[in-house]
Scaffold this motif. Structure first.
Motif, PDB file in Angstrom:
ATOM      1  N   LEU A  12      20.013  67.154   2.473  1.00 40.13           N
ATOM      2  CA  LEU A  12      18.730  66.557   2.070  1.00 40.13           C
ATOM      3  C   LEU A  12      18.636  65.123   2.591  1.00 40.13           C
ATOM      4  N   PHE A  16      15.805  64.751   5.693  1.00 42.02           N
ATOM      5  CA  PHE A  16      14.698  64.630   4.795  1.00 42.02           C
ATOM      6  C   PHE A  16      14.444  63.186   4.438  1.00 42.02           C
ATOM      7  N   LEU A  26      18.695  65.139  -6.975  1.00 46.71           N
ATOM      8  CA  LEU A  26      17.828  66.299  -6.796  1.00 46.71           C
ATOM      9  C   LEU A  26      18.639  67.599  -6.831  1.00 46.71           C
ATOM     10  N   MET A  29      19.631  68.160 -10.378  1.00 44.43           N
ATOM     11  CA  MET A  29      18.486  68.599 -11.174  1.00 44.43           C
ATOM     12  C   MET A  29      18.148  70.061 -10.914  1.00 44.43           C
ATOM     13  N   GLU A  33      18.153  72.577 -14.031  1.00 47.48           N
ATOM     14  CA  GLU A  33      16.956  73.270 -14.514  1.00 47.48           C
ATOM     15  C   GLU A  33      17.158  74.783 -14.545  1.00 47.48           C
ATOM     16  N   LYS A  45      13.983  83.579 -11.287  1.00 47.32           N
ATOM     17  CA  LYS A  45      13.768  84.342 -10.054  1.00 47.32           C
ATOM     18  C   LYS A  45      13.563  83.390  -8.892  1.00 47.32           C
ATOM     19  N   LEU A  46      14.499  83.405  -7.951  1.00 49.14           N
ATOM     20  CA  LEU A  46      14.377  82.551  -6.775  1.00 49.14           C
ATOM     21  C   LEU A  46      14.123  83.444  -5.567  1.00 49.14           C
TER      22      LEU A  46
ATOM     23  N   LYS B   3      10.555  80.332  -8.601  1.00 47.97           N
ATOM     24  CA  LYS B   3      10.824  79.189  -7.735  1.00 47.97           C
ATOM     25  C   LYS B   3       9.715  78.133  -7.869  1.00 47.97           C
ATOM     26  N   LEU B   6      10.061  76.253 -11.051  1.00 49.38           N
ATOM     27  CA  LEU B   6      11.193  75.330 -10.936  1.00 49.38           C
ATOM     28  C   LEU B   6      10.780  74.060 -10.185  1.00 49.38           C
ATOM     29  N   ILE B   9       8.645  71.874 -12.462  1.00 50.88           N
ATOM     30  CA  ILE B   9       9.425  71.155 -13.480  1.00 50.88           C
ATOM     31  C   ILE B   9      10.137  69.954 -12.869  1.00 50.88           C
ATOM     32  N   ILE B  10      10.767  70.183 -11.711  1.00 49.28           N
ATOM     33  CA  ILE B  10      11.482  69.075 -11.073  1.00 49.28           C
ATOM     34  C   ILE B  10      10.494  67.986 -10.659  1.00 49.28           C
ATOM     35  N   ARG B  13       9.686  65.733 -13.497  1.00 50.55           N
ATOM     36  CA  ARG B  13      10.745  64.822 -13.947  1.00 50.55           C
ATOM     37  C   ARG B  13      11.040  63.719 -12.965  1.00 50.55           C
ATOM     38  N   GLN B  14      10.589  63.882 -11.732  1.00 55.48           N
ATOM     39  CA  GLN B  14      10.994  63.053 -10.606  1.00 55.48           C
ATOM     40  C   GLN B  14       9.757  62.385 -10.071  1.00 55.48           C
ATOM     41  N   HIS B  16       8.969  59.787  -8.416  1.00 57.62           N
ATOM     42  CA  HIS B  16       8.818  59.087  -7.138  1.00 57.62           C
ATOM     43  C   HIS B  16       8.728  59.997  -5.918  1.00 57.62           C
ATOM     44  N   LEU B  17       8.948  61.303  -6.096  1.00 55.23           N
ATOM     45  CA  LEU B  17       8.767  62.215  -4.969  1.00 55.23           C
ATOM     46  C   LEU B  17       7.580  63.134  -5.249  1.00 55.23           C
ATOM     47  N   ASP B  21       7.206  67.243  -1.395  1.00 54.41           N
ATOM     48  CA  ASP B  21       8.589  66.865  -1.055  1.00 54.41           C
ATOM     49  C   ASP B  21       9.589  67.715  -1.834  1.00 54.41           C
ATOM     50  N   ILE B  22       9.334  67.861  -3.136  1.00 51.71           N
ATOM     51  CA  ILE B  22      10.233  68.640  -3.984  1.00 51.71           C
ATOM     52  C   ILE B  22      10.249  70.093  -3.518  1.00 51.71           C
ATOM     53  N   ALA B  25      12.332  70.350  -0.510  1.00 52.21           N
ATOM     54  CA  ALA B  25      13.753  70.152  -0.838  1.00 52.21           C
ATOM     55  C   ALA B  25      14.342  71.390  -1.513  1.00 52.21           C
ATOM     56  N   GLU B 110       8.531  75.552 -21.090  1.00 51.16           N
ATOM     57  CA  GLU B 110       7.376  74.695 -20.810  1.00 51.16           C
ATOM     58  C   GLU B 110       6.612  74.310 -22.074  1.00 51.16           C
TER      59      GLU B 110
END
Lengths: 100, 112
Positions: A12, A16, A26, A29, A33, A45-46, B3, B6, B9-10, B13-14, B16-17, B21-22, B25, B110
């Motif tokens: 990352l 990035f 990140l 996290m 999560e 589920k991913l 996904k 997820l 949620i991130i 919490r984050q 600044h991005l 971007d999340i 990532a 949530e």
């Protein structure tokens, strides 16, 4: 060599432009999560990777392998992972010898 | 949780991005994990678990339509072993849950 959180943060950082601290947070996290969702009883589920499911296990008889003494294995909830079609296909194509 | 949930949620919490971007990532991380397994390399995440490959030896299969025997090549399949922290946290509430009404057992994160 195994892939670790440090490797993932490094990627990352490189690809990035995140600073190292942000990249590390990140990655942390991301896994936190997923853990939190599973802890709250949610399936995860991913897509492109697989599903993490929860299974309830009833109490069953067990044995202390050292002493042979019978002890019940308490009821518990466990995580099981089911790889998705895409991941299975990619891994199947991997022609390696038994190594793990 | 999917996904996209997820990522959501991130992103919350984050601050600044951006969501974009999340999203990129998270997709990068998942792709890197898939790539690792596809190339035969294990994944080891402390506190979460490890992913490795298990070998399935070649066997004779059967075409279910014709009943004809078909040789199937050996293959590798992904395997996940939960780590200590994940095992413990997932099992944490199970004892208490027994005394609670069934409809309260799983509350989506949530809305907590």
């Amino acid at each position: 060599m195994a892939l670790t959180k440090a490797d993932m943060a490094e990627r990352l950082f490189e690809e990035f432009g995140l600073n190292k601290r942000e990249a590390k947070d990140l990655v942390e996290m991301f896994f936190e999560e997923v853990r939190a969702a599973l802890e709250a009883g949610q399936q995860v589920k991913l897509s492109g990777f697989g599903n993490f499911n929860l299974r309830k296990k009833n109490e069953r008889p067990g044995r202390n392998p050292k002493t042979g003494e019978e002890i019940p294995i308490t009821a518990r909830r466990v995580v099981s992972f089911h790889p998705g079609q895409k991941l299975k296909a990619r891994v199947e194509a991997h022609a390696g010898t038994q190594r793990q | 949780m999917t996904k996209s949930e997820l990522i959501e949620i991130i992103a919350q919490r984050q601050k600044h991005l951006s969501y974009k971007d999340i999203e990129f990532a998270v997709k990068t991380m998942i792709e890197q994990m898939a790539q690792s397994l596809a190339s035969g390399e294990r994944i080891e995440i402390r506190g979460f678990g490890s992913f490795s490959l298990h070998y399935r030896p070649p066997r004779m299969g059967r075409n279910p339509k014709t009943g004809e025997a078909v040789p199937l090549a050996g293959k590798h399949v992904p395997h996940f072993k939960p780590g200590k922290e994940l095992r413990e946290r997932v099992n944490l509430n199970v004892a208490q849950e027994k005394s609670r009404p069934a409809d309260q057992q799983t509350m989506p994160r949530e809305i907590q």
